[in-house]
Write an enzyme that holds these catalytic residues in place. Structure first.
Site, PDB file in Angstrom:
ATOM      1  N   LYS A 207       0.654  -1.034  -0.069  1.00  0.00           N
ATOM      2  CA  LYS A 207       0.146   0.013  -0.141  1.00  0.00           C
ATOM      3  C   LYS A 207       1.040   1.076   0.182  1.00  0.00           C
ATOM      4  O   LYS A 207       1.796   1.543   1.054  1.00  0.00           O
ATOM      5  CB  LYS A 207      -1.112  -0.082   1.273  1.00  0.00           C
ATOM      6  CG  LYS A 207      -1.669   1.376   1.346  1.00  0.00           C
ATOM      7  CD  LYS A 207      -2.943   0.922   2.589  1.00  0.00           C
ATOM      8  CE  LYS A 207      -3.787   2.422   2.497  1.00  0.00           C
ATOM      9  NZ  LYS A 207      -4.745   2.262   3.651  1.00  0.00           N
ATOM     10  N   LYS A 260      -2.152  -1.536  -3.830  1.00  0.00           N
ATOM     11  CA  LYS A 260      -2.989  -0.362  -4.005  1.00  0.00           C
ATOM     12  C   LYS A 260      -2.109   0.884  -4.140  1.00  0.00           C
ATOM     13  O   LYS A 260      -1.271   1.061  -3.316  1.00  0.00           O
ATOM     14  CB  LYS A 260      -3.805  -0.298  -2.578  1.00  0.00           C
ATOM     15  CG  LYS A 260      -4.859   0.644  -2.286  1.00  0.00           C
ATOM     16  CD  LYS A 260      -5.194   0.695  -0.930  1.00  0.00           C
ATOM     17  CE  LYS A 260      -5.833   2.043  -0.845  1.00  0.00           C
ATOM     18  NZ  LYS A 260      -6.666   2.115   0.701  1.00  0.00           N
TER      19      LYS A 260
HETATM   20  C1  PBG Z   1      -7.608   3.111   5.489  1.00  0.00           C
HETATM   21  C2  PBG Z   1      -7.769   3.030   4.038  1.00  0.00           C
HETATM   22  C3  PBG Z   1      -7.946   4.023   2.917  1.00  0.00           C
HETATM   23  C4  PBG Z   1      -8.084   3.534   1.806  1.00  0.00           C
HETATM   24  C5  PBG Z   1      -8.767   2.296   2.119  1.00  0.00           C
HETATM   25  N1  PBG Z   1      -8.386   1.898   3.380  1.00  0.00           N
HETATM   26  C6  PBG Z   1      -7.081   5.486   3.371  1.00  0.00           C
HETATM   27  C7  PBG Z   1      -5.971   5.698   3.510  1.00  0.00           C
HETATM   28  O1  PBG Z   1      -5.028   4.845   3.640  1.00  0.00           O
HETATM   29  O2  PBG Z   1      -5.392   6.906   3.596  1.00  0.00           O
HETATM   30  C8  PBG Z   1      -8.196   4.134   0.541  1.00  0.00           C
HETATM   31  C9  PBG Z   1      -9.157   3.565  -0.327  1.00  0.00           C
HETATM   32  C10 PBG Z   1      -9.493   4.689  -1.380  1.00  0.00           C
HETATM   33  O3  PBG Z   1      -8.799   5.614  -1.643  1.00  0.00           O
HETATM   34  O4  PBG Z   1     -10.516   4.203  -2.305  1.00  0.00           O
HETATM   35  N2  PBG Z   1      -6.361   3.086   5.906  1.00  0.00           N
END
Ligand code: PBG
Length: 339
Positions: A207, A260
């Site tokens: 991520k 992601k």
């Molecule tokens: C929580 C989380 C996030 C997303 C999914 N789970 C936000 C972040 O990490 O700031 C992002 C999902 C999206 O942008 O569609 N940590």
């Protein structure tokens, strides 16, 4: 003789004997030869559950997405069931936030109630839950904060408690998205220790600290109140590190890996796919969604064909599963195509 044959053969393999366009002449041929498939069972649909009653509010930064309270969930459950999407991915918006994120593991929390509601109405619908503290903490960070720092090890028991409470409510799988080190091991041990050996872990293994999460943070009300997430999420410039994150999460007990965001990280998806013999998901995030929606609204692009192209590209890059806000629409389009 041999040389003549070789020359003949070479000629037969090149233009004008060989023509790549021959197999593109009409749709039936193209369809027959299509290398990558996309089906509704590959899709995972995110859903934002909001504490309260009678709520079905459009999310302004993500047209077509809603905050929904558990009492109004049933028609949505039916829609997802009818669309035959692979799974739902639940996010919670609690009514109260605190420094630890206590609402995250409450038995009567919004996600816990949502899981029970879905499982009661549609036991066959796969339910995955996002496990992270950022929507539940006042500071909006994904872990415990002390003196402006995000503490890793102190966060692990809280994430485990959250995961356990989702498992107890009936979730099929939990999806930790916090990026603390060691959280897969911590959650797996706790799940196993409490008899939830069949509850899977879809790990947000890779991520990135991405600017594409902007619209989601508005939707989940989870923006960090200070600083950014760069001390726990990955640097977008790094690929080698992605493979290391994926390897560690597998060793710690992840069942499915996730990369992601998706579109700007197709190379990462492919590399992870090549390196590990495990199911792989890609999360097509809020910013990717909003970008296409905005351009389509302006009439600059055709949403349907652009979306199908993007999602097919993610599958081609190696994603077995795709988390996407377009799940319902895509399922509908796929149905129309097959008719
Ligand atoms: C929580 C989380 C996030 C997303 C999914 N789970 C936000 C972040 O990490 O700031 C992002 C999902 C999206 O942008 O569609 N940590």
């Amino acid at each position: 003789m041999g040389r003549l044959y070789a020359q003949e053969r070479k000629r037969a393999m090149t233009f004008p004997h060989q023509r790549m366009r021959r197999l593109r002449t009409h749709e039936s041929l193209r369809r027959m030869l299509r290398e990558t498939t996309l089906s509704s069972r590959h899709l995972i649909a995110p859903l934002f559950l909001k504490e309260g009653e009678g709520i079905e509010e459009p999310i302004s930064s993500m047209p077509g997405q809603y905050h929904i309270s558990v009492d109004l969930l049933d028609p949505w459950i039916d829609r997802f069931l009818e669309a035959q999407v692979g799974a739902l991915l639940l996010f919670g918006l609690p009514s109260r936030k605190d420094s630890q994120g206590k609402e995250a593991w409450k038995k009567e929390g919004v996600v816990q109630r949502g899981i029970r509601r879905i499982k009661k109405r549609a036991p066959e619908l796969v339910v995955i839950t996002d496990v992270c503290l950022c929507a539940y903490t006042r500071h909006g960070h994904c872990g415990v904060v002390r003196k402006g720092r995000i503490l890793n090890d102190e966060t692990l028991p809280l994430l485990s408690k959250m995961a356990i409470s989702h498992a107890q409510a009936g979730a099929d799988m939990v999806a930790p998205s916090d990026m603390m080190d060691g959280r897969i091991h911590a959650i797996r041990s706790q799940l196993d220790g409490q008899g939830h050996t069949d509850v899977g872990i879809l790990s947000y293994a890779v991520k990135y600290a991405s600017s594409f999460y902007g619209p989601f943070r508005e939707a989940a009300q989870s923006s960090p109140s200070f600083g950014d997430r760069k001390t726990y999420q990955m640097d977008p410039a790094n690929l080698r590190e992605a493979l290391e994150e994926a390897r560690l999460d597998l060793e710690e007990g992840a069942d499915i890996l996730m990369v992601k965001p998706a579109l700007a990280y197709l190379d990462v998806i492919r590399e992870v796919k090549n390196a590990f013999q495990r199911p792989l998901a890609a999360y097509c995030v809020s910013g990717e969604y909003a970008m296409v929606k905005a351009a389509a609204e302006k009439g600059w692009m055709d949403e349907r064909s652009v979306v199908m192209e993007i999602l097919t590209a993610l599958r081609r890059a190696g994603a077995d599963l795709i988390v996407t806000y377009w799940s319902l629409e895509v399922a509908k389009w796929l149905k129309q195509e097959s008719n």
